[in-house]
Design a protein around this motif. Structure first.
Motif: not given
Length: 179
Positions: A8-13, A18, A42-43, A70-71
């Protein structure tokens, strides 16, 4: 060995994802492997790339121009390749990789995973494909794939293309095995 990691380009919850991305980078470097990935800073993508770089490994990122800002393209990696679109990105990543590993991620991760499984199925490539089933993240997906085998839409031999790892050590072992 170059391992293409989809994530993912986000970290999630879940903070554990991570942590596992950091550990994966360390393990890849210990085993002499290099990272091919989507090029973001990122992410989970950025965390993994940073870990590989911090542990002395090489990182090749491939990012489309429209995602460059964006990323937030990672400029602190070994090689950053900017391409016109997603198809070119995926093709370069597949050419550069010896194996493919999917960490928990979203639509992009799943789309890339299924495309590379399909490329193996139809003979475009013959390279290992692994999912890291961290905390059962891919359980429902695996169940769906097995159901597709049961009802005759996926051949049992093709089901073997996708390997399921429950530990990072298994991820490496499956990536290092021939198909």
């Amino acid at each position: 060995m170059n391992i293409c990691v989809y994530c993912g380009s986000s970290l999630g919850k879940n903070e554990k994802i991570k942590e596992q991305a950091i550990s994966l980078g360390e393990l890849m470097c210990k085993r002499g492997h290099h990272l091919v990935y989507g090029g973001a800073s990122r992410g989970i993508m950025g965390v993994l790339a940073d870990s590989v770089m911090q542990n002395g490994g090489e990182v090749v990122g491939v990012i489309p121009k429209n995602l460059f800002k964006k990323e937030v393209a990672h400029k602190g990696i070994t090689e950053l390749i900017t391409v016109d679109g997603m198809h070119q990105r995926k093709s370069i990543m597949a050419d550069r990789a010896d194996a493919f590993l999917a960490l928990p991620g979203g639509f992009g991760t799943l789309e890339e995973l299924f495309e590379i499984i399909t490329w193996n199925q139809i003979g475009i490539i013959s390279k290992p494909v692994v999912v890291y089933n961290l905390n059962g993240y891919f359980d429902s997906l695996i169940q769906m794939i097995d159901h597709a085998v049961d009802v005759g839409f996926i051949k049992p031999g093709n089901r073997k293309i996708l390997r399921v790892a429950e530990t990072l050590e298994d991820c490496m072992k499956f990536c290092e095995q021939e198909l």
